[in-house]
Design a protein around this motif. Structure first.
Motif, PDB file in Angstrom:
ATOM      1  N   MET A 163      59.567  31.430   9.340  1.00 34.51           N
ATOM      2  CA  MET A 163      60.780  31.758  10.109  1.00 34.51           C
ATOM      3  C   MET A 163      61.952  30.824   9.766  1.00 34.51           C
ATOM      4  SD  MET A 163      59.745  30.399  13.877  1.00 34.51           S
ATOM      5  CE  MET A 163      59.282  28.685  14.167  1.00 34.51           C
ATOM      6  N   ASN A 164      61.655  29.572   9.453  1.00 32.45           N
ATOM      7  CA  ASN A 164      62.758  28.640   9.189  1.00 32.45           C
ATOM      8  C   ASN A 164      63.455  28.955   7.866  1.00 32.45           C
ATOM      9  OD1 ASN A 164      62.668  26.992  11.551  1.00 32.45           O
ATOM     10  ND2 ASN A 164      60.763  26.112  10.770  1.00 32.45           N
ATOM     11  N   LEU A 165      62.680  29.220   6.819  1.00 31.44           N
ATOM     12  CA  LEU A 165      63.303  29.603   5.551  1.00 31.44           C
ATOM     13  C   LEU A 165      64.106  30.890   5.753  1.00 31.44           C
ATOM     14  CD1 LEU A 165      63.750  29.250   2.504  1.00 31.44           C
ATOM     15  CD2 LEU A 165      61.654  30.553   2.121  1.00 31.44           C
ATOM     16  N   GLY A 166      63.553  31.814   6.539  1.00 33.75           N
ATOM     17  CA  GLY A 166      64.257  33.072   6.811  1.00 33.75           C
ATOM     18  C   GLY A 166      65.581  32.825   7.511  1.00 33.75           C
ATOM     19  N   ARG A 167      65.554  32.001   8.555  1.00 34.80           N
ATOM     20  CA  ARG A 167      66.801  31.732   9.303  1.00 34.80           C
ATOM     21  C   ARG A 167      67.816  30.977   8.449  1.00 34.80           C
ATOM     22  NH1 ARG A 167      66.786  33.364  14.392  1.00 34.80           N
ATOM     23  NH2 ARG A 167      64.863  33.112  15.564  1.00 34.80           N
ATOM     24  N   ASN A 168      67.334  30.005   7.693  1.00 28.90           N
ATOM     25  CA  ASN A 168      68.266  29.232   6.860  1.00 28.90           C
ATOM     26  C   ASN A 168      68.926  30.131   5.819  1.00 28.90           C
ATOM     27  OD1 ASN A 168      68.019  26.632   8.017  1.00 28.90           O
ATOM     28  ND2 ASN A 168      66.013  26.389   7.066  1.00 28.90           N
ATOM     29  N   THR A 169      68.161  31.059   5.268  1.00 34.93           N
ATOM     30  CA  THR A 169      68.717  31.963   4.257  1.00 34.93           C
ATOM     31  C   THR A 169      69.720  32.913   4.915  1.00 34.93           C
ATOM     32  OG1 THR A 169      66.597  31.794   3.124  1.00 34.93           O
ATOM     33  CG2 THR A 169      68.068  33.532   2.376  1.00 34.93           C
ATOM     34  N   ALA A 170      69.380  33.413   6.102  1.00 29.22           N
ATOM     35  CA  ALA A 170      70.298  34.308   6.816  1.00 29.22           C
ATOM     36  C   ALA A 170      71.614  33.604   7.102  1.00 29.22           C
ATOM     37  CB  ALA A 170      69.646  34.762   8.124  1.00 29.22           C
ATOM     38  N   ARG A 171      71.534  32.343   7.487  1.00 23.53           N
ATOM     39  CA  ARG A 171      72.769  31.590   7.782  1.00 23.53           C
ATOM     40  C   ARG A 171      73.616  31.415   6.538  1.00 23.53           C
ATOM     41  NH1 ARG A 171      71.640  28.130  12.931  1.00 23.53           N
ATOM     42  NH2 ARG A 171      73.134  26.621  12.167  1.00 23.53           N
ATOM     43  N   GLN A 172      72.959  31.094   5.427  1.00 19.54           N
ATOM     44  CA  GLN A 172      73.699  30.948   4.144  1.00 19.54           C
ATOM     45  C   GLN A 172      74.430  32.231   3.796  1.00 19.54           C
ATOM     46  OE1 GLN A 172      71.211  30.242   0.769  1.00 19.54           O
ATOM     47  NE2 GLN A 172      70.781  28.130   1.330  1.00 19.54           N
ATOM     48  N   MET A 173      73.812  33.366   4.142  1.00 18.75           N
ATOM     49  CA  MET A 173      74.386  34.661   3.768  1.00 18.75           C
ATOM     50  C   MET A 173      75.358  35.187   4.813  1.00 18.75           C
ATOM     51  SD  MET A 173      70.939  36.469   2.330  1.00 18.75           S
ATOM     52  CE  MET A 173      71.696  37.942   1.682  1.00 18.75           C
ATOM     53  N   GLY A 174      75.498  34.467   5.919  1.00 20.40           N
ATOM     54  CA  GLY A 174      76.437  34.879   6.962  1.00 20.40           C
ATOM     55  C   GLY A 174      75.955  36.062   7.797  1.00 20.40           C
ATOM     56  N   ILE A 175      74.640  36.246   7.879  1.00 20.57           N
ATOM     57  CA  ILE A 175      74.124  37.328   8.725  1.00 20.57           C
ATOM     58  C   ILE A 175      74.233  36.863  10.192  1.00 20.57           C
ATOM     59  CG2 ILE A 175      72.083  38.732   9.293  1.00 20.57           C
ATOM     60  CD1 ILE A 175      71.117  38.187   6.387  1.00 20.57           C
ATOM     61  N   PRO A 176      74.908  37.645  11.043  1.00 23.48           N
ATOM     62  CA  PRO A 176      75.070  37.205  12.431  1.00 23.48           C
ATOM     63  C   PRO A 176      73.722  36.995  13.140  1.00 23.48           C
ATOM     64  CG  PRO A 176      76.377  39.193  11.989  1.00 23.48           C
ATOM     65  CD  PRO A 176      75.523  38.961  10.790  1.00 23.48           C
ATOM     66  N   GLU A 177      73.682  35.973  14.010  1.00 23.12           N
ATOM     67  CA  GLU A 177      72.397  35.615  14.653  1.00 23.12           C
ATOM     68  C   GLU A 177      71.784  36.751  15.454  1.00 23.12           C
ATOM     69  OE1 GLU A 177      71.976  31.888  16.580  1.00 23.12           O
ATOM     70  OE2 GLU A 177      72.707  30.815  14.804  1.00 23.12           O
ATOM     71  N   GLU A 178      72.667  37.607  16.045  1.00 28.51           N
ATOM     72  CA  GLU A 178      72.107  38.692  16.876  1.00 28.51           C
ATOM     73  C   GLU A 178      71.420  39.757  16.023  1.00 28.51           C
ATOM     74  OE1 GLU A 178      75.210  37.722  16.813  1.00 28.51           O
ATOM     75  OE2 GLU A 178      76.549  39.406  16.400  1.00 28.51           O
ATOM     76  N   GLN A 179      71.619  39.675  14.688  1.00 32.53           N
ATOM     77  CA  GLN A 179      70.948  40.652  13.813  1.00 32.53           C
ATOM     78  C   GLN A 179      69.648  40.087  13.222  1.00 32.53           C
ATOM     79  OE1 GLN A 179      73.809  42.013  10.933  1.00 32.53           O
ATOM     80  NE2 GLN A 179      75.155  42.876  12.499  1.00 32.53           N
ATOM     81  N   VAL A 180      69.305  38.879  13.674  1.00 33.96           N
ATOM     82  CA  VAL A 180      68.072  38.243  13.190  1.00 33.96           C
ATOM     83  C   VAL A 180      67.109  38.128  14.374  1.00 33.96           C
ATOM     84  CG1 VAL A 180      67.097  36.177  12.110  1.00 33.96           C
ATOM     85  CG2 VAL A 180      69.433  36.904  11.527  1.00 33.96           C
ATOM     86  N   VAL A 181      65.930  38.731  14.274  1.00 33.69           N
ATOM     87  CA  VAL A 181      64.976  38.675  15.392  1.00 33.69           C
ATOM     88  C   VAL A 181      63.643  38.116  14.920  1.00 33.69           C
ATOM     89  CG1 VAL A 181      66.064  40.626  16.608  1.00 33.69           C
ATOM     90  CG2 VAL A 181      64.159  41.064  15.032  1.00 33.69           C
ATOM     91  N   LEU A 182      62.906  37.604  15.894  1.00 31.42           N
ATOM     92  CA  LEU A 182      61.633  36.944  15.582  1.00 31.42           C
ATOM     93  C   LEU A 182      60.469  37.797  16.056  1.00 31.42           C
ATOM     94  CD1 LEU A 182      60.683  34.207  14.407  1.00 31.42           C
ATOM     95  CD2 LEU A 182      60.580  33.367  16.760  1.00 31.42           C
ATOM     96  N   TRP A 183      59.581  38.125  15.133  1.00 25.12           N
ATOM     97  CA  TRP A 183      58.373  38.890  15.473  1.00 25.12           C
ATOM     98  C   TRP A 183      57.261  37.890  15.766  1.00 25.12           C
ATOM     99  CZ3 TRP A 183      57.291  44.091  16.058  1.00 25.12           C
ATOM    100  CH2 TRP A 183      55.933  44.399  16.228  1.00 25.12           C
ATOM    101  N   ASP A 184      56.812  37.879  17.027  1.00 26.78           N
ATOM    102  CA  ASP A 184      55.733  36.967  17.406  1.00 26.78           C
ATOM    103  C   ASP A 184      54.416  37.757  17.418  1.00 26.78           C
ATOM    104  OD1 ASP A 184      53.912  35.320  18.590  1.00 26.78           O
ATOM    105  OD2 ASP A 184      55.242  34.637  20.194  1.00 26.78           O
ATOM    106  N   PRO A 185      53.544  37.499  16.425  1.00 20.75           N
ATOM    107  CA  PRO A 185      52.315  38.304  16.330  1.00 20.75           C
ATOM    108  C   PRO A 185      51.386  38.141  17.530  1.00 20.75           C
ATOM    109  CG  PRO A 185      52.250  36.467  14.781  1.00 20.75           C
ATOM    110  CD  PRO A 185      53.621  36.463  15.377  1.00 20.75           C
TER     111      PRO A 185
END
Ligand code: 13P
Ligand code: SF4
Length: 343
Positions: A163-185
């Motif tokens: 999840m951290n690599l995913g979030r860091n990459t999303a931030r670099q790309m400017g993807i808004p936080e509300e478009q990033v969700v966490l799937w908790d298995p």
């Protein structure tokens, strides 16, 4: 076997086999193992190298299992060995294929196109799952380019397991936080409401590397900067986004070493990653002040020792330490790995 005996065996075997043997080592390996590696790199460089080995029939992988497994998939006509099968990766183990399949069914239910992307720190089965669904592998060294590749093909990415690599990459790309969700298995429906999921461009699997998270914190960075005024900080992107923000820079193990190389004499650098890499960088660059953000080791990487390396070399050509992957899994995982290497 004593260390001295191990050294003697390794040296004799290397001499005897010459170009028929290649020893690959990850940057987190100990100095004594690295001393015998023919090629040292981050996950991306090691995968590339494995796919390009020509002469050597034997590849000994000094790293963790998913790395050796990827090498075996990328070099199907070679024998790949690992000195200890129990050198796993807790992050890779967090994405279990059955749970991933269940999540996929929910995430794709609304008919939106989704590209599955797996961090290379995952099992061959997860890579094969991605291969079968038009997906791809990434490493910490190319995550952004791979996400761009995936977004050219669909509006949504399902990324696992870090999840951290995913979030860091999303931030670099400017993807808004509300478009990033966490799937908790661990939770029903991944812990997500249908609306949350419907607006998601990036669905992250809830997984993490215990060496990097929650180990390194923004508070560590603040204290270090206070102790060493003017120090630069770089962390691995398996750290959380707050720590990456506080540090100002992040990068794969190879990128971190490039930053070390580019630091002028007298420079000061704190590094937030596994301590074998940090301590080696400090020893090899005496003109710099290099300190660990916090001294942490990867227990799994540490399972590879000089004695075990010597033992593998005594058993080359046998199945004892050979890494094998079921043919149908290997075929699908290879398509996801090859897509990555082509980007
Ligand atoms: P790199 O690809 O940056 O070498 O990282 C591998 C890894 O396992 C980090 O914890
Ligand atoms: Fe896995 Fe973390 Fe060790 Fe890397 S450092 S091999 S991600 S446990």
């Amino acid at each position: 076997m004593t260390r001295e005996e191990a050294r003697k065996i390794i040296e004799e075997k290397k001499q005897e086999l010459g170009r028929g043997l290649i020893i690959l080592g990850h940057h987190y390996q100990s100095d004594e193992v690295i001393a015998y590696a023919d090629f040292v790199g981050d996950s991306l460089e090691l995968a590339r190298k494995a796919s390009q080995v020509e002469e050597a029939g034997h590849i000994v992988f000094c790293g963790v299992f998913f790395m050796a497994e990827s090498a075996a998939i990328l070099a199907p006509d070679k024998s790949v060995y690992i000195p200890d099968f129990s050198a796993g990766c807790p992050l890779a183990d967090m994405a279990e294929p059955g749970a991933v399949q269940k999540a996929w069914e929910v995430i794709t239910k609304d008919g939106a196109g989704v590209v599955p992307v797996t961090y290379v720190n995952s099992s061959a089965r997860i890579k094969a799952f991605c291969g079968r669904h038009g997906g791809i592998v990434c490493t910490s060294g190319n995550a952004r380019q791979i996400f761009e590749w995936a977004f050219e093909r669909a509006d949504r990415i399902f990324f696992m397991p870090d999840m951290n690599l995913g979030r860091n990459t999303a931030r670099q790309m400017g993807i808004p936080e509300e478009q990033v969700v966490l799937w908790d298995p661990e939770k029903e429906h991944g812990g997500l409401g249908s609306e949350e999921l419907a607006r998601a461009r990036l669905v992250l699997w809830k997984g993490w590397c215990p060496v990097h998270w929650p180990t390194f914190t923004p508070e560590d960075v603040r204290m270090l900067k206070e102790k060493h005024p003017g120090i630069d900080v770089i962390v691995h992107p398996e750290s959380d986004p707050q720590t990456v923000d506080a540090s100002g820079r992040s990068g794969s193990t190879a990128r971190i070493l490039e930053v070390v190389k580019a630091t002028p004499p007298g420079g000061k650098l704190a590094i937030g990653t596994e301590a074998n890499l940090v301590k080696r960088a400090a020893r090899e660059n005496p003109s710099l002040t290099i300190v660990p953000l916090r001294e942490v080791y990867c227990e799994d990487m540490a399972r590879i020792t000089l004695e075990k390396l010597a033992l593998v070399l005594l058993h080359l050509g046998e199945d004892t330490f050979r890494v094998t992957v079921e043919p149908d899994i290997a075929r699908d995982a290879l398509s996801a790995l090859e897509r990555m290497l082509r980007v």
